[in-house]
Scaffold this motif. Structure first.
Motif, PDB file in Angstrom:
ATOM      1  N   VAL A  51       0.834  -1.207   0.000  1.00 30.06           N
ATOM      2  CA  VAL A  51       0.000   0.000   0.000  1.00 30.06           C
ATOM      3  C   VAL A  51       0.862   1.248   0.000  1.00 30.06           C
ATOM      4  CG1 VAL A  51      -2.045  -0.975   1.117  1.00 30.06           C
ATOM      5  CG2 VAL A  51      -0.188  -0.132   2.518  1.00 30.06           C
ATOM      6  N   SER A  52       0.355   2.284  -0.636  1.00 32.24           N
ATOM      7  CA  SER A  52       0.991   3.588  -0.520  1.00 32.24           C
ATOM      8  C   SER A  52      -0.070   4.550  -0.008  1.00 32.24           C
ATOM      9  CB  SER A  52       1.525   4.057  -1.865  1.00 32.24           C
ATOM     10  OG  SER A  52       0.478   4.567  -2.640  1.00 32.24           O
ATOM     11  N   PRO A  56       8.800 -11.976  13.054  1.00 33.27           N
ATOM     12  CA  PRO A  56       8.406 -10.562  12.917  1.00 33.27           C
ATOM     13  C   PRO A  56       9.623  -9.674  12.682  1.00 33.27           C
ATOM     14  CG  PRO A  56       7.376 -11.528  14.847  1.00 33.27           C
ATOM     15  CD  PRO A  56       8.310 -12.568  14.308  1.00 33.27           C
ATOM     16  N   MET A  57       9.494  -8.800  11.711  1.00 29.56           N
ATOM     17  CA  MET A  57      10.636  -7.962  11.362  1.00 29.56           C
ATOM     18  C   MET A  57      10.137  -6.633  10.799  1.00 29.56           C
ATOM     19  SD  MET A  57      13.634  -8.783   8.593  1.00 29.56           S
ATOM     20  CE  MET A  57      12.734  -8.426   7.119  1.00 29.56           C
ATOM     21  N   VAL A  58      10.859  -5.580  11.088  1.00 31.51           N
ATOM     22  CA  VAL A  58      10.594  -4.281  10.452  1.00 31.51           C
ATOM     23  C   VAL A  58      11.881  -3.786   9.845  1.00 31.51           C
ATOM     24  CG1 VAL A  58       9.616  -1.991  10.699  1.00 31.51           C
ATOM     25  CG2 VAL A  58       9.022  -3.734  12.337  1.00 31.51           C
ATOM     26  N   THR A 104      13.535  -0.763   6.807  1.00 37.76           N
ATOM     27  CA  THR A 104      13.291   0.243   5.766  1.00 37.76           C
ATOM     28  C   THR A 104      13.724  -0.362   4.438  1.00 37.76           C
ATOM     29  OG1 THR A 104      15.447   1.134   6.298  1.00 37.76           O
ATOM     30  CG2 THR A 104      13.557   2.277   7.204  1.00 37.76           C
ATOM     31  N   ILE A 155       8.700   1.174   3.980  1.00 33.13           N
ATOM     32  CA  ILE A 155       8.924   0.332   5.144  1.00 33.13           C
ATOM     33  C   ILE A 155       8.310  -1.040   4.903  1.00 33.13           C
ATOM     34  CG2 ILE A 155       8.305   0.031   7.581  1.00 33.13           C
ATOM     35  CD1 ILE A 155       8.378   3.180   7.661  1.00 33.13           C
ATOM     36  N   GLU A 196       7.102  -4.498   6.769  1.00 33.89           N
ATOM     37  CA  GLU A 196       6.786  -5.114   8.056  1.00 33.89           C
ATOM     38  C   GLU A 196       6.439  -6.569   7.800  1.00 33.89           C
ATOM     39  OE1 GLU A 196       3.069  -5.069   9.543  1.00 33.89           O
ATOM     40  OE2 GLU A 196       3.624  -5.499  11.600  1.00 33.89           O
ATOM     41  N   THR A 244       3.511  -6.623   5.100  1.00 34.42           N
ATOM     42  CA  THR A 244       2.971  -5.324   4.716  1.00 34.42           C
ATOM     43  C   THR A 244       4.096  -4.461   4.169  1.00 34.42           C
ATOM     44  OG1 THR A 244       1.470  -5.523   6.584  1.00 34.42           O
ATOM     45  CG2 THR A 244       1.542  -3.407   5.483  1.00 34.42           C
ATOM     46  N   LEU A 304       4.777  -0.736   3.158  1.00 36.76           N
ATOM     47  CA  LEU A 304       4.275   0.635   3.178  1.00 36.76           C
ATOM     48  C   LEU A 304       5.146   1.433   2.216  1.00 36.76           C
ATOM     49  CD1 LEU A 304       4.079   0.751   7.034  1.00 36.76           C
ATOM     50  CD2 LEU A 304       2.094   0.661   5.534  1.00 36.76           C
ATOM     51  N   TYR A 315      -3.470   2.347   3.769  1.00 33.75           N
ATOM     52  CA  TYR A 315      -2.123   2.726   4.202  1.00 33.75           C
ATOM     53  C   TYR A 315      -2.157   3.252   5.629  1.00 33.75           C
ATOM     54  CZ  TYR A 315       2.449   5.070   4.013  1.00 33.75           C
ATOM     55  OH  TYR A 315       3.731   5.482   4.254  1.00 33.75           O
ATOM     56  N   LYS A 359      -2.730   0.419   8.107  1.00 36.37           N
ATOM     57  CA  LYS A 359      -1.564  -0.463   8.256  1.00 36.37           C
ATOM     58  C   LYS A 359      -0.464   0.221   9.065  1.00 36.37           C
ATOM     59  CE  LYS A 359      -2.605  -3.855   5.226  1.00 36.37           C
ATOM     60  NZ  LYS A 359      -3.690  -4.614   5.687  1.00 36.37           N
ATOM     61  N   ILE A 360      -0.183   1.455   8.698  1.00 39.04           N
ATOM     62  CA  ILE A 360       0.933   2.130   9.368  1.00 39.04           C
ATOM     63  C   ILE A 360       0.570   2.396  10.825  1.00 39.04           C
ATOM     64  CG2 ILE A 360       0.408   4.563   8.851  1.00 39.04           C
ATOM     65  CD1 ILE A 360       3.472   4.683   8.020  1.00 39.04           C
ATOM     66  N   VAL A 378       1.299  -0.824  12.723  1.00 38.24           N
ATOM     67  CA  VAL A 378       2.735  -1.021  12.948  1.00 38.24           C
ATOM     68  C   VAL A 378       3.224  -0.050  14.021  1.00 38.24           C
ATOM     69  CG1 VAL A 378       4.994  -1.074  11.874  1.00 38.24           C
ATOM     70  CG2 VAL A 378       3.008  -1.753  10.548  1.00 38.24           C
ATOM     71  N   HIS A 430       2.247  -1.211  17.434  1.00 36.74           N
ATOM     72  CA  HIS A 430       3.128  -2.279  17.890  1.00 36.74           C
ATOM     73  C   HIS A 430       4.434  -1.726  18.412  1.00 36.74           C
ATOM     74  CE1 HIS A 430       1.010  -5.742  15.845  1.00 36.74           C
ATOM     75  NE2 HIS A 430       1.189  -6.082  17.096  1.00 36.74           N
ATOM     76  N   LEU A 431       4.980  -0.815  17.623  1.00 42.97           N
ATOM     77  CA  LEU A 431       6.284  -0.268  17.982  1.00 42.97           C
ATOM     78  C   LEU A 431       6.221   0.490  19.296  1.00 42.97           C
ATOM     79  CD1 LEU A 431       7.774   1.043  14.655  1.00 42.97           C
ATOM     80  CD2 LEU A 431       8.477  -0.915  15.994  1.00 42.97           C
ATOM     81  N   TRP A 439       4.966  -8.877  21.042  1.00 37.57           N
ATOM     82  CA  TRP A 439       6.224  -9.416  20.545  1.00 37.57           C
ATOM     83  C   TRP A 439       7.043  -8.236  20.081  1.00 37.57           C
ATOM     84  CZ3 TRP A 439       1.913  -9.761  17.240  1.00 37.57           C
ATOM     85  CH2 TRP A 439       2.049  -9.107  16.025  1.00 37.57           C
ATOM     86  N   TYR A 443       9.899  -6.809  17.240  1.00 36.36           N
ATOM     87  CA  TYR A 443      10.351  -7.108  15.888  1.00 36.36           C
ATOM     88  C   TYR A 443      11.858  -7.332  15.850  1.00 36.36           C
ATOM     89  CZ  TYR A 443       5.921  -5.294  14.059  1.00 36.36           C
ATOM     90  OH  TYR A 443       4.618  -5.090  13.750  1.00 36.36           O
ATOM     91  N   ILE A 444      12.283  -7.922  14.758  1.00 39.05           N
ATOM     92  CA  ILE A 444      13.699  -7.866  14.421  1.00 39.05           C
ATOM     93  C   ILE A 444      13.841  -6.562  13.637  1.00 39.05           C
ATOM     94  CG2 ILE A 444      15.553  -8.935  13.094  1.00 39.05           C
ATOM     95  CD1 ILE A 444      13.858 -11.545  13.184  1.00 39.05           C
ATOM     96  N   TYR A 445      14.754  -5.708  14.056  1.00 38.36           N
ATOM     97  CA  TYR A 445      14.911  -4.449  13.334  1.00 38.36           C
ATOM     98  C   TYR A 445      16.100  -4.545  12.407  1.00 38.36           C
ATOM     99  CZ  TYR A 445      11.702  -2.751  16.810  1.00 38.36           C
ATOM    100  OH  TYR A 445      10.621  -2.592  17.604  1.00 38.36           O
ATOM    101  N   VAL A 473      14.751   2.806  11.750  1.00 33.91           N
ATOM    102  CA  VAL A 473      13.474   2.232  11.325  1.00 33.91           C
ATOM    103  C   VAL A 473      12.323   2.924  12.026  1.00 33.91           C
ATOM    104  CG1 VAL A 473      12.098   0.138  11.187  1.00 33.91           C
ATOM    105  CG2 VAL A 473      14.552   0.006  10.865  1.00 33.91           C
ATOM    106  N   ASN A 505      11.936   6.550  10.831  1.00 30.71           N
ATOM    107  CA  ASN A 505      11.306   6.559   9.524  1.00 30.71           C
ATOM    108  C   ASN A 505       9.814   6.330   9.609  1.00 30.71           C
ATOM    109  OD1 ASN A 505      11.938   6.705   6.767  1.00 30.71           O
ATOM    110  ND2 ASN A 505      13.750   5.463   7.184  1.00 30.71           N
ATOM    111  N   LEU A 506       9.483   5.327  10.399  1.00 31.14           N
ATOM    112  CA  LEU A 506       8.084   4.922  10.499  1.00 31.14           C
ATOM    113  C   LEU A 506       7.239   6.013  11.143  1.00 31.14           C
ATOM    114  CD1 LEU A 506       6.542   1.992  10.222  1.00 31.14           C
ATOM    115  CD2 LEU A 506       6.210   2.504  12.612  1.00 31.14           C
ATOM    116  N   MET A 532       7.803   9.201  11.267  1.00 34.55           N
ATOM    117  CA  MET A 532       7.661  10.342  10.379  1.00 34.55           C
ATOM    118  C   MET A 532       6.575  10.057   9.339  1.00 34.55           C
ATOM    119  SD  MET A 532      10.736  12.399   8.669  1.00 34.55           S
ATOM    120  CE  MET A 532      10.833  11.682   7.070  1.00 34.55           C
ATOM    121  N   ARG A 533       6.608   8.849   8.790  1.00 32.96           N
ATOM    122  CA  ARG A 533       5.610   8.495   7.777  1.00 32.96           C
ATOM    123  C   ARG A 533       4.223   8.397   8.369  1.00 32.96           C
ATOM    124  NH1 ARG A 533      10.064   7.361   5.817  1.00 32.96           N
ATOM    125  NH2 ARG A 533      10.531   7.135   3.610  1.00 32.96           N
TER     126      ARG A 533
END
Lengths: 141, 288
Positions: A10-11, A41-43, A45, A70, A72, A79, A81, B45, B48-49, B52, B55-56, B204, B206-208, B215, B218-219, B221-222
């Motif tokens: 998605v954008s 689970p991973m995030v 860029t 990004i 996810e 996902t 983004l 969008y 979804k964001i 996330v 979660h963060l 849980w 995340y693996i960053y 990360v 960035n997230l 800001m978006r």
């Protein structure tokens, strides 16, 4: 039923792709990552590049070009983004500076501090006009 | 038939005005549908964001993003004002600006200083006219909101927040409820409150990759950008529907005026004819 993972791309301006995938390759900023279903689970860029999605029951891959964003990952859901614009620290900075300068330039011929009385008077006048027109409309019916 | 020519000219000119308002109404109606579609297109969008980000905000313990940290003393407030570029859309901008100005007055009385960022021509020219401290602005967005155009304006405010120049960031825009109803809304963007994000479905971390900070930065800001983008998209849908309604009532008014004028015109015409006939009859009677 093949082992698949749901992926949403998605954008901010549109939904680009949504469906099941067997395998996904994304251009993460630290290097390409390949993701199979049930990934941890991973995030991360992502940088501008191609997102490759291997659809189930076909040999072909769907290619989606994205200009960064990004990624996810959850065990059953990926996902992406996606950014709609080409982003970069310098680019963003340049845009911010341009916006700031435009504002400074526009503000140069302003007179004094915020005049609330003037602002409110101006707005209530405009609002009164609108209300007067509405009232006029009602009475003529 | 005194004045009948003037009345005819007047009717003609009102008819011409009506043609314009009618055309504007139809243009606004078609643009409104597209604007609503765009508003809906931005929702996945945003959802979804938001997930996330939620979660963060809960999972991440070692690094807390400044956007999530509440400041104890609020001295400076930032406000993003979203308005339309063009007028002729009823009370849309006026109502929104009134809400902003009232809120700004409250802040001022609390001793907080205010910086404004204006999106849209109407809000910008108003704010600079009344002497608000405009930090950044963007005008001439057109009918399609593009993230690319908004980034610079938003970044000025986000940078100001991170640098501590502002302690809170608000956005004021017109919320689209339905075609007939739009509501000016004031919303707090920064710091992000927990309720805004909602609670995550599971626990849980995340693996960053490559590491947490860039990360998360960035997230976040978006996420803020997507909130602002949504506000702009919603404001555009509101603008078009508000314009459609305003132009419809203008067309209806013109129609009424035309009806009234035609009645006056016909009455004058009839009076002239009656007068002529009675003169002829009177003349004939005198001769006979």
């Amino acid at each position: 039923m093949a082992n698949t993972v749901h992926i949403d791309v998605v954008s901010a301006e549109a939904s680009i792709f949504s469906g099941e995938a067997e395998f996904v390759v994304a251009p993460a900023s630290a290097g390409e990552v390949g993701i199979f279903p049930h990934h941890a689970p991973m995030v991360t860029t992502i940088k501008p590049g191609a997102l490759r999605i291997k659809l189930p029951d076909t040999a072909e891959e769907t290619l989606i070009f994205i200009s960064g964003g990004i990624l996810e990952v959850q065990p059953g859901l990926i996902t992406v983004l996606a950014d709609t614009a080409v982003r970069g620290h310098d680019l963003d900075e340049a845009k911010a500076i341009a916006a700031k300068e435009a504002a400074i330039e526009a503000m140069q011929n302003r007179t004094s501090d915020m005049d609330y009385a003037k602002a409110q008077a101006e707005l209530s006048e405009a609002l009164a006009q609108i209300q007067a027109i509405e009232r006029l409309r009602k009475t003529t019916h | 038939m005194a004045g009948s020519k003037e009345i005819r000219t007047k009717i003609k000119s009102v008819e011409n005005t009506r043609k314009i308002t009618k055309a504007m109404e139809m243009v606004a109606a078609s643009k409104m549908r597209k604007a609503q579609d765009r508003m809906r297109a931005s929702r996945p969008y945003a959802d979804k964001i938001r997930n996330v980000a939620a979660h963060l905000s809960f999972a991440q313990a070692e690094y807390k993003h400044p956007f999530l940290v509440k400041r104890d003393v609020v001295k400076n407030v930032g406000l993003i004002v979203v308005s339309s570029d063009k007028g002729l859309c009823g009370g849309l901008n006026t109502n929104m600006l009134r809400l902003s100005v009232n809120q700004m007055k409250t802040w001022e009385s609390e001793g907080k200083s205010i910086s404004v960022s204006a999106i849209g021509n109407k809000g910008f020219s108003f704010m600079s006219r009344v002497g608000a401290n405009v930090k950044s602005h963007i005008t001439g967005l057109g009918d399609v909101p593009h993230m690319e155009n908004l980034i610079g304006t938003i970044k000025v405010m986000l940078d100001a927040y991170e640098a501590g120049e502002i302690d809170q960031l608000y956005i004021c825009y017109t919320k689209f409820i339905n075609t007939m109803k739009q509501e000016p809304t004031m919303q707090q963007l920064l710091p992000l409150s927990g309720e805004q994000l909602g609670s995550p479905t599971g626990h849980w971390d995340y693996i960053y990759e490559p590491e947490a900070k860039p990360v998360v930065d960035n997230l976040m800001m978006r996420y803020i950008e997507s909130l602002i983008y949504n506000a702009v998209a919603e404001n555009m849908a509101s603008e078009q529907s508000s314009r459609m309604v305003a132009m419809k009532s203008a067309s209806d008014n013109a129609k009424e005026v035309i009806g009234d004028l035609k009645l006056i015109y016909n009455k004058a015409r009839q009076a002239a004819i009656t007068k002529e006939i009675s003169e002829i009859v009177g003349g004939a009677a005198a001769v006979a």
